[in-house]
Design a protein around this motif. Sequence first.
Motif, PDB file in Angstrom:
ATOM      1  N   ILE A 151      35.119  32.425  40.361  1.00 30.79           N
ATOM      2  CA  ILE A 151      36.180  32.746  39.404  1.00 30.79           C
ATOM      3  C   ILE A 151      36.403  34.257  39.341  1.00 30.79           C
ATOM      4  O   ILE A 151      37.539  34.752  39.420  1.00 30.79           O
ATOM      5  CB  ILE A 151      35.837  32.200  38.005  1.00 30.79           C
ATOM      6  CG1 ILE A 151      35.910  30.669  37.995  1.00 30.79           C
ATOM      7  CG2 ILE A 151      36.784  32.774  36.938  1.00 30.79           C
ATOM      8  CD1 ILE A 151      35.331  30.041  36.751  1.00 30.79           C
ATOM      9  N   MET A 152      35.306  35.012  39.220  1.00 31.77           N
ATOM     10  CA  MET A 152      35.425  36.463  39.090  1.00 31.77           C
ATOM     11  C   MET A 152      35.866  37.119  40.397  1.00 31.77           C
ATOM     12  O   MET A 152      36.651  38.073  40.394  1.00 31.77           O
ATOM     13  CB  MET A 152      34.103  37.052  38.595  1.00 31.77           C
ATOM     14  CG  MET A 152      33.796  36.679  37.154  1.00 31.77           C
ATOM     15  SD  MET A 152      32.404  37.597  36.448  1.00 31.77           S
ATOM     16  CE  MET A 152      31.018  36.791  37.258  1.00 31.77           C
ATOM     17  N   VAL A 153      35.382  36.619  41.528  1.00 31.59           N
ATOM     18  CA  VAL A 153      35.744  37.191  42.827  1.00 31.59           C
ATOM     19  C   VAL A 153      37.238  37.028  43.111  1.00 31.59           C
ATOM     20  O   VAL A 153      37.921  37.990  43.501  1.00 31.59           O
ATOM     21  CB  VAL A 153      34.899  36.540  43.945  1.00 31.59           C
ATOM     22  CG1 VAL A 153      35.517  36.805  45.310  1.00 31.59           C
ATOM     23  CG2 VAL A 153      33.479  37.082  43.909  1.00 31.59           C
ATOM     24  N   LEU A 154      37.766  35.823  42.907  1.00 36.39           N
ATOM     25  CA  LEU A 154      39.193  35.593  43.156  1.00 36.39           C
ATOM     26  C   LEU A 154      40.067  36.419  42.217  1.00 36.39           C
ATOM     27  O   LEU A 154      41.085  36.990  42.624  1.00 36.39           O
ATOM     28  CB  LEU A 154      39.520  34.103  43.015  1.00 36.39           C
ATOM     29  CG  LEU A 154      39.114  33.214  44.197  1.00 36.39           C
ATOM     30  CD1 LEU A 154      39.365  31.745  43.872  1.00 36.39           C
ATOM     31  CD2 LEU A 154      39.876  33.599  45.464  1.00 36.39           C
ATOM     32  N   SER A 155      39.680  36.479  40.946  1.00 35.57           N
ATOM     33  CA  SER A 155      40.437  37.279  39.977  1.00 35.57           C
ATOM     34  C   SER A 155      40.461  38.741  40.394  1.00 35.57           C
ATOM     35  O   SER A 155      41.490  39.420  40.282  1.00 35.57           O
ATOM     36  CB  SER A 155      39.815  37.147  38.581  1.00 35.57           C
ATOM     37  OG  SER A 155      39.808  35.810  38.150  1.00 35.57           O
ATOM     38  N   GLN A 156      39.333  39.235  40.896  1.00 37.82           N
ATOM     39  CA  GLN A 156      39.231  40.636  41.297  1.00 37.82           C
ATOM     40  C   GLN A 156      40.090  40.932  42.522  1.00 37.82           C
ATOM     41  O   GLN A 156      40.776  41.959  42.574  1.00 37.82           O
ATOM     42  CB  GLN A 156      37.763  40.975  41.592  1.00 37.82           C
ATOM     43  CG  GLN A 156      37.498  42.439  41.886  1.00 37.82           C
ATOM     44  CD  GLN A 156      37.420  43.282  40.635  1.00 37.82           C
ATOM     45  OE1 GLN A 156      37.699  42.817  39.526  1.00 37.82           O
ATOM     46  NE2 GLN A 156      37.019  44.530  40.790  1.00 37.82           N
ATOM     47  N   ILE A 157      40.067  40.053  43.512  1.00 38.36           N
ATOM     48  CA  ILE A 157      40.873  40.267  44.720  1.00 38.36           C
ATOM     49  C   ILE A 157      42.357  40.390  44.378  1.00 38.36           C
ATOM     50  O   ILE A 157      43.046  41.325  44.797  1.00 38.36           O
ATOM     51  CB  ILE A 157      40.671  39.114  45.723  1.00 38.36           C
ATOM     52  CG1 ILE A 157      39.275  39.172  46.338  1.00 38.36           C
ATOM     53  CG2 ILE A 157      41.730  39.168  46.834  1.00 38.36           C
ATOM     54  CD1 ILE A 157      38.960  37.996  47.240  1.00 38.36           C
ATOM     55  N   VAL A 158      42.849  39.442  43.596  1.00 35.38           N
ATOM     56  CA  VAL A 158      44.271  39.416  43.257  1.00 35.38           C
ATOM     57  C   VAL A 158      44.651  40.645  42.432  1.00 35.38           C
ATOM     58  O   VAL A 158      45.659  41.320  42.708  1.00 35.38           O
ATOM     59  CB  VAL A 158      44.630  38.118  42.501  1.00 35.38           C
ATOM     60  CG1 VAL A 158      46.083  38.145  42.028  1.00 35.38           C
ATOM     61  CG2 VAL A 158      44.388  36.898  43.389  1.00 35.38           C
ATOM     62  N   MET A 159      43.830  40.944  41.432  1.00 28.43           N
ATOM     63  CA  MET A 159      44.152  42.067  40.546  1.00 28.43           C
ATOM     64  C   MET A 159      44.146  43.398  41.294  1.00 28.43           C
ATOM     65  O   MET A 159      45.087  44.201  41.197  1.00 28.43           O
ATOM     66  CB  MET A 159      43.168  42.102  39.371  1.00 28.43           C
ATOM     67  CG  MET A 159      43.519  43.112  38.295  1.00 28.43           C
ATOM     68  SD  MET A 159      42.933  44.787  38.626  1.00 28.43           S
ATOM     69  CE  MET A 159      41.162  44.571  38.431  1.00 28.43           C
ATOM     70  N   ILE A 160      43.092  43.658  42.062  1.00 25.96           N
ATOM     71  CA  ILE A 160      42.970  44.933  42.765  1.00 25.96           C
ATOM     72  C   ILE A 160      44.093  45.107  43.796  1.00 25.96           C
ATOM     73  O   ILE A 160      44.695  46.179  43.909  1.00 25.96           O
ATOM     74  CB  ILE A 160      41.597  45.040  43.467  1.00 25.96           C
ATOM     75  CG1 ILE A 160      40.469  45.215  42.433  1.00 25.96           C
ATOM     76  CG2 ILE A 160      41.580  46.197  44.454  1.00 25.96           C
ATOM     77  CD1 ILE A 160      40.443  46.566  41.755  1.00 25.96           C
ATOM     78  N   ALA A 161      44.392  44.055  44.534  1.00 31.81           N
ATOM     79  CA  ALA A 161      45.406  44.156  45.591  1.00 31.81           C
ATOM     80  C   ALA A 161      46.770  44.565  45.028  1.00 31.81           C
ATOM     81  O   ALA A 161      47.415  45.493  45.530  1.00 31.81           O
ATOM     82  CB  ALA A 161      45.510  42.832  46.341  1.00 31.81           C
ATOM     83  N   ILE A 162      47.208  43.878  43.984  1.00 27.18           N
ATOM     84  CA  ILE A 162      48.527  44.171  43.412  1.00 27.18           C
ATOM     85  C   ILE A 162      48.525  45.491  42.660  1.00 27.18           C
ATOM     86  O   ILE A 162      49.444  46.314  42.800  1.00 27.18           O
ATOM     87  CB  ILE A 162      48.988  43.018  42.501  1.00 27.18           C
ATOM     88  CG1 ILE A 162      49.138  41.724  43.319  1.00 27.18           C
ATOM     89  CG2 ILE A 162      50.314  43.366  41.814  1.00 27.18           C
ATOM     90  CD1 ILE A 162      49.480  40.496  42.497  1.00 27.18           C
TER      91      ILE A 162
END
Length: 429
Positions: free
Chosen positions: A248-259
Motif C-alpha cells: 500500500i505504502m510503496v504504490l502510494s509513494q511511486i504515484v505521488m513522487i512521480a507526478i
Amino acid sequence: MADEKNDSAQGYIDNPERQKQLYKRTLIIVVISQMFGGAGLAAGITVGALLAEQMLGTDAFAGVPAALFTLGSAGAALVVGRLSNRFGRRMGLATGFITGGLGAIGVVLAAVLNSVVLLFAALLIYGAGTATNLQARYAGTDLATNKQRGTAVSMAMVATTFGAVAGPNLVDVMGDFARSIGVPELAGPFILSATAFILAGVFLFIFLRPDPFMIALEINANKLHKEQGTRTQQNLIHKKGMIVGAIIMVLSQIVMIAIMTMTPIHMGDHGHSLRAIGLVIGFHVGAMYLPSLITGVLVDKVGRTAMAVASGATLLLAGVVAAIAPGSSLFFMTVALILLGLGWNFGLISGTALIVDSTEPETRAKTQGTVDVFIALAGASGGAMSGMVVAGSSYEMLSLVGGVLSLILIPIVIWSIKGERNRSENNMK
C-alpha cells in the motif's frame, strides 16, 4: 545504555497510568520535531528539480534530484531503523535529522561552486532527513494501543504540515536571502532545510527521554512469557499484514513522487512564477499531512483496508485531473496536487497502521526501517522515471499512468480481506 534503559523502564512496566503519560508526552515531542522536519522536507522538494534543470541545462534529468534524495533516504531508513532498534528512537531519529541537515548544506555549497557531482552526492545525504521525517511517525505508536495507532501516526504527520506548508511559501524569501549573501537563488530553500533538520535532530536528542521504544521493549519482555502459546499462530497473520501494508505504502509513494516531481517543471513550462509553483507545492504538501488527524481516526474506526481503497481511488482521480487540467490553470493544478497529497496520506497512514499491527516490539523498529527502504526505493524509481516519461511523451501521460497504477491497491485489499474472512471462519470452527 542497557542500564539506562532498565532504570528508566522499571517505573513503567506495571504502571499503565505512567505509560499513558509517557505516550502523551512522546506525541508532544514528536509533534514539535515534525514541525521543523516538515520545513526541511518541503523546501527542498519545491526547488530540487528546478535547481537540477538550471545546473544541467535540460529538463530530461529533472527527476534525478527526487530520485537521489529518495534513494539516499532508502539507505538512511535502514540505518535509522537499526539504530532505533538498538539504541532507541532518540538516537536513531536525532542522527537521521542532523545528517539530512548536513546534506542540505552540501546542496548549497554545490550551487555556489556549480558542481553537479557535489549536488548529486549532497542530495543523497539530504535524503536522510526525508527518511527520518517519515520514520518519526512510528515513535508515537510505540506505547499506543491497537485502537490508537492510526491516530498516533496521524498526530505525528499532521504536525509536519506547519513546516511543510510554510517551507514552499518561503521560497521567494529564502531566494532573496540567498542572493543577499552571494548564493544562487534556488539554493536558498536548502538553507532553510539545513536549519530545520538540524533543529529537529537536536530537539529530539535533548527531549525524547525516556525513550518510548526502550520502554515498550521492557513492557513487552515482561509480558512475553504469557504469549508464547499464541506466537506461532500469529506469525502468518503478521507476515501477511506486513506485505499488504508495505505494498500500500510503496504504490502510494511511486504515484505521488512521480507526478509531484514533474509538476514544477510542467508549471514552469507554462509560464508560472516560482511563487505560484511554491503555492501549489505548499497546498500539495499540506494535503499530504493536514488531513492526518481525520485520516487516523478513520483508519482506527473504519479500518485499514477501507482507507487503502480510498487511497487508490483518490490517487486515480488526482492523475486524471492532472492529465486533463490546462497547464496554464493554477486552480486545476492545485486541485490535482491536493488530491495527490490526500491519496498518499490515506495510503501511508493505513499502511503504517498495518505494519505496526504486524510487528513485535523487539524487532519493530528494524522492520519499520526495512519497509521504509522499499518505500524510498519506490519513490526513487518514480522520481527517476518521471523525467524520462515526460521527455518521451508528456506530463499528461505521466499523470494518467500514475493514476491507473494506483488501482492495483484494490485487488491487494481484496486479497487481504479474503484472508481475514478465512481466518475468522477457521476460528469459528
